[in-house]
Design an enzyme around this catalytic site. Sequence first.
Site, short mmCIF file in Angstrom:
data_model
loop_
_atom_site.label_atom_id
_atom_site.label_comp_id
_atom_site.label_asym_id
_atom_site.label_seq_id
_atom_site.Cartn_x
_atom_site.Cartn_y
_atom_site.Cartn_z
N ASN A 8 0.73 -1.33 0.17
CA ASN A 8 0.04 0.00 -0.09
C ASN A 8 0.95 1.23 -0.12
OD1 ASN A 8 -1.77 2.13 0.66
ND2 ASN A 8 -2.28 1.16 2.53
N TRP A 9 0.96 1.87 -1.13
CA TRP A 9 1.95 2.88 -1.20
C TRP A 9 1.40 4.18 -0.59
CZ3 TRP A 9 4.33 3.34 -6.82
CH2 TRP A 9 5.07 2.16 -6.99
N GLU A 97 -6.96 4.64 8.28
CA GLU A 97 -6.51 6.02 7.90
C GLU A 97 -7.72 6.75 7.33
OE1 GLU A 97 -2.82 5.71 5.72
OE2 GLU A 97 -1.85 4.91 7.61
N GLU A 166 -5.32 -5.07 10.68
CA GLU A 166 -4.32 -3.96 11.02
C GLU A 166 -4.65 -3.28 12.29
OE1 GLU A 166 -2.59 -2.89 6.93
OE2 GLU A 166 -4.01 -1.47 7.33
N SER A 204 3.59 -2.45 10.31
CA SER A 204 4.80 -2.35 10.42
C SER A 204 5.69 -3.87 9.99
CB SER A 204 5.05 -2.09 11.99
OG SER A 204 4.85 -0.74 12.17
N GLY A 225 2.77 -1.43 4.13
CA GLY A 225 2.64 0.29 3.96
C GLY A 225 4.30 0.75 3.59
N GLY A 226 4.70 1.30 4.66
CA GLY A 226 6.28 1.77 4.64
C GLY A 226 7.02 1.08 3.63
P1 PGA Z 1 2.94 0.14 7.70
O1 PGA Z 1 1.47 0.36 6.95
O2 PGA Z 1 3.43 -1.17 6.99
O3 PGA Z 1 3.86 1.46 7.22
O4 PGA Z 1 3.14 0.04 9.07
C1 PGA Z 1 0.60 -0.57 7.06
C2 PGA Z 1 -0.81 -0.25 6.29
O5 PGA Z 1 -1.18 1.00 6.66
O6 PGA Z 1 -1.41 -0.80 5.51
#
Ligand code: PGA
Length: 241
Positions: A8-9, A97, A166, A204, A225-226
């Site tokens: 997920n960018w 989010e 999540e 994470s 994500g990151g």
């Molecule tokens: P993260 O984000 O891997 O940066 O913690 C995960 C996500 O929000 O899907």
Amino acid sequence: MRPLIAGNWKMNGLSADAQKVEKLIEAFDGAMPEKIDVLICPPATLLAQLAAAYQDEAVQFGGQDCHAAPSGAHTGDVSAEMLADIGAAFVIVGHSERRGDYGESDAIVKAKAEAALRAGLAPIICVGETEAERDAGEAEAVVARQLEGSLPAADKGKTEIVIAYEPVWAIGTGRTPTGGEIKAMHAAIRRIVGDRCRILYGGSVKPGNAAEILKLTDVDGALVGGASLKAADFATIIRAA
Ligand code: PGA
């Protein structure tokens, strides 16, 4: 189940970042692993370009959100039909989010998941508790309630539904639940959704913890994500699966 590793960018990526997909494929010497589904959810502005450029590769593309309606007077929004039209196969709905920033309720998330199925996209429905809810011992109850409210009523079984667990406090923080906590939550989700859904863990996920998380029972993949923004890191996570 066949593992699904999804990146997920979020709101990251200009046109020059399209080459990250090239780098990812290069990390596998041009041949993506066949036993794993690899998905990238770039910003909507890059989706059409990437889906068209890599339609012959074993990388799939998805949206990060969709509107519940197929079209209409909804300035700034993108429908599931529009995502399907440009070659997306999946769409994330109910990311924390969006639940947080825009107050998206379970009912809205459910309508979006139903829109995805209507358009032939597999929805990735995100659920997860806050830190206060976990500390209060309510994590499983919160997730069960979110699932009950946001799972489409009756899918005809043609299009798959994916669940992403999540924990809100683990997203972008570098903190993760223990293996035991992840296993317990995924087992609880499995009891609700049965075998019809892949259940991803997100929050994470990094090259250093991916193998440990992905080997847990009932963890069918990851929503990253990151670490999905760096081709080398994302490749390591895919290898771990
Ligand atoms: P993260 O984000 O891997 O940066 O913690 C995960 C996500 O929000 O899907």
